[in-house]
Write an enzyme that holds these catalytic residues in place. Sequence first.
Site, short mmCIF file in Angstrom:
data_model
loop_
_atom_site.label_atom_id
_atom_site.label_comp_id
_atom_site.label_asym_id
_atom_site.label_seq_id
_atom_site.Cartn_x
_atom_site.Cartn_y
_atom_site.Cartn_z
CG HIS A 298 -6.71 0.37 -1.62
ND1 HIS A 298 -6.86 -0.34 -0.42
CD2 HIS A 298 -7.77 -0.02 -2.32
CE1 HIS A 298 -8.02 -1.07 -0.38
NE2 HIS A 298 -8.52 -0.98 -1.65
CG HIS B 257 -4.40 -0.14 3.86
ND1 HIS B 257 -3.69 -0.91 3.08
CD2 HIS B 257 -5.34 0.29 3.03
CE1 HIS B 257 -4.13 -1.02 2.13
NE2 HIS B 257 -5.24 -0.32 1.69
CB CYS C 136 -1.10 0.09 1.21
SG CYS C 136 -0.15 0.07 2.68
#
Length: 402
Positions: free
Chosen positions: A377, A365, A319
């Site tokens: 993402h 994240h 990510c």
Amino acid sequence: MKWKFVQALILGSCAMALAAGAAGRYKAQTETRETFRELTPVLEDYAAVTREAHDVPVVTSSGAASALSEQFAAWQEQMDAWEEERQAARRAEEEATREADEEAAEPKLAVGLASSYVNVRERPDTQAQIVGKLYQNGVGEVLKEENGWYLIRSGSVTGYVNGEYVLTGEEGAALAAQLGQRLAVVHADVLRVRMEPSTEAVILDMIPGGATLAVTGEQEGWVKVRVAAGEGYVSRDYVEVYTRYQTAESVQEEAQRRAREAESHRQPTVATASKGASTGSTSSDSSVSLGRQIADYALQFVGNPYVYGGTSLTDGADCSGFVQSVYKNFGILLPRTSGEQGACGISVGGLDAAQPGDLIYYSGHIGIYIGNGQIVHASTSQSGIKVSSANFRPILSVRRIV
């Protein structure tokens, strides 16, 4: 004593004869029968000795024993030779079987050579329906060959490609090896990444189960991988190493991709027109435009893989690696981890104030806002880079970088 000596020699001779007969099953039955005929007179001499032992001089007994001993030694040498040949043949057969098994286990590959793509068709016919496209340097597994066409399986596509536009055989396998990316999937609950290939080495990082790591080297018992903290080693016992290739795109997948691209290009036009109508051209317009460009650029990589510790937009990123590489394309350098990125720029409050290009930060994240309540993402090893609702988990912060 003489009787026992003679009996022992005879029994030993018979045992050797039986053993030689068994060995003859593998190699030399004819030689065994001839040797039996040669030994018969010696055994008959000993039979006579057993009948008239009291009349036989010691020298006769010794001479017979010597003859039998020599015959025994010859038999032993022949048996050893036969056994050696049999073992050599067995090893050769096992090696041939192993090589055949390995060759059968390795898939035959076809690599796309066309400058753009080669059509994958339902049947081996240029008029057959197109089911997908194998792009240049794309790789497929060859299932069979038929009249100059190859039936391949690549990604979600199975169909025929014209053999003129793909490279196969040893050359195809060699090119595929250059094009493919080696990856390792973690099968342990938590995997230790060490500084050196040793269980005594310092731990560099701890990786959760199910993560996919980029492989940078391999050696006996150990795999060298790239993680956020750098490069380190993991035990081969706890990972599955495989090669990922660029694969074919089905007709349906191409249609979906083109729809996403068209949508992403329509959105900035609407946003810019609305902004210009209400306030005119300002520095804020420039910021929105750049943010939109960042979001649009990020959307190009939807469908590409998630790789823990990776930063490649095509071969795989996690990510924060995805966010870092997207922004880097615009000359903006961000830190490597999601926690550090989540502290960059300024907070704009909640999702209601978010603009395309903003970072949406979660616990552990991060993603890039693309508008309409959505983010792009690098999600998981299973789903790769994707578009999701920005509220798919609790938001900690919305950060504006541009």
